[in-house]
Design an enzyme around this catalytic site. Structure first.
Site, short mmCIF file in Angstrom:
data_model
loop_
_atom_site.label_atom_id
_atom_site.label_comp_id
_atom_site.label_asym_id
_atom_site.label_seq_id
_atom_site.Cartn_x
_atom_site.Cartn_y
_atom_site.Cartn_z
N CYS A 74 -14.55 -5.25 9.12
CA CYS A 74 -14.96 -5.52 7.74
C CYS A 74 -13.76 -5.89 6.86
CB CYS A 74 -15.67 -4.30 7.15
SG CYS A 74 -17.19 -3.93 8.05
N CYS A 155 -18.92 -8.51 7.73
CA CYS A 155 -19.20 -7.45 6.76
C CYS A 155 -18.12 -7.34 5.69
CB CYS A 155 -19.36 -6.12 7.50
SG CYS A 155 -18.07 -5.81 8.72
#
Ligand code: APR
Length: 248
Positions: A74, A155
């Protein structure tokens, strides 16, 4: 005798090619580490072996991709389009971003061409269909499937390096536009940050092409865009003390 010799040489070349391809694949696998390379090879091979190289749909690679799921990183995932050299020069020197080609399956096949033929048990590295010769070709289908799975894993804040020296940095036929953007998941992806690499400024962040990208983003994903000269990216990449966050 001449015929036998010619046949033997041709057969020898074909077998050599298969071995060369497999040995590149395997040595990349060993270098990456953490996976059973014989098993990975056989899962990979099953996707296209013995098939017409224009009849290999993206789903053929599902088993390979499931065997090595993308580990989401992420806020550090980096997509790109028409900027292959600059983006990989940057990511190899600074380890703060992860591209598709830095993942296990991406690293195995980056830059390679492969295909088989109907009824064959060989892997060829030449005489394979080109990228646009047919939709479901061995190589293109792999990148389509792998990129879809990379995009689904995206993400947090996600980056993409696009090329500001062309009229359509967001190019409809590219994998980024036709596969990745469509697979972004707004439930886990907060924002797409475009790094528009400029050399000659043909496009800027207000160009139609970038507006199109913003429109095509799934609902709920924010959009940002920064124009960055290519020389700045290269300089920043070669200065080990500079944190990534300060490059643009
Ligand atoms: N002909 C030949 N090769 C092509 C073609 C084509 N028309 N289109 C794409 N490719 C292959 C080439 O190997 C090329 O270097 O894909 C590579 C990237 O093509 P680009 O158009 O520059 O970018 P794009 O299609 O958007 O793909 C890049 O996909 O690999 C993933 O996650 C990665 O975000 C990245 C995106």
């Amino acid at each position: 005798i001449v015929i036998v010799v010619v046949c033997a040489v041709v057969l020898g070349l074909i077998l050599q090619r298969t071995r060369d391809f497999k040995s590149v694949f395997t040595s990349r696998c060993v270098e990456y580490g953490g996976y059973d390379c014989e098993k990975t090879w056989s899962t990979f091979e099953q996707a296209y072996m013995g098939k017409d190289p224009c009849q290999v749909p993206p789903e053929s690679y599902q088993a390979l991709i499931e065997a090595a799921p993308i580990k989401p990183a992420c806020n550090r995932m980096m997509f790109w389009s028409k900027t292959k050299d600059v983006v990989h020069d940057f990511t190899t020197k600074k380890e703060c971003y992860v591209t598709m080609e830095d993942t296990f399956v991406g690293s195995l096949l980056d830059g390679l061409t492969w295909c088989s033929k109907e009824g064959s048990k060989d892997t060829f590295t030449s005489g394979c269909p080109g990228w646009s010769d047919c939709v479901n070709n061995t190589v293109r289908s792999f990148w389509n499937q792998a990129s879809a799975s990379f995009a689904q894993a995206a993400c947090g804040k996600v980056s993409v390096m696009l090329n500001g020296s062309i009229a359509a940095p967001f190019s409809p036929g590219s994998i980024f536009a036709s596969v990745e953007v469509k697979n972004f998941n707004p439930a886990k992806m907060e924002k797409l940050e475009v790094v528009l690499v400029t050399q000659e400024t043909i496009s800027n962040c207000s160009s139609t092409s970038l507006k199109n990208l913003q429109k095509e983003l799934p609902q709920g994903i924010a959009f940002g865009c920064t124009e960055v000269p290519e020389s700045r990216i290269e300089d920043c990449a070669s200065q080990p003390d500079l944190p990534c966050g300060s490059c643009w």
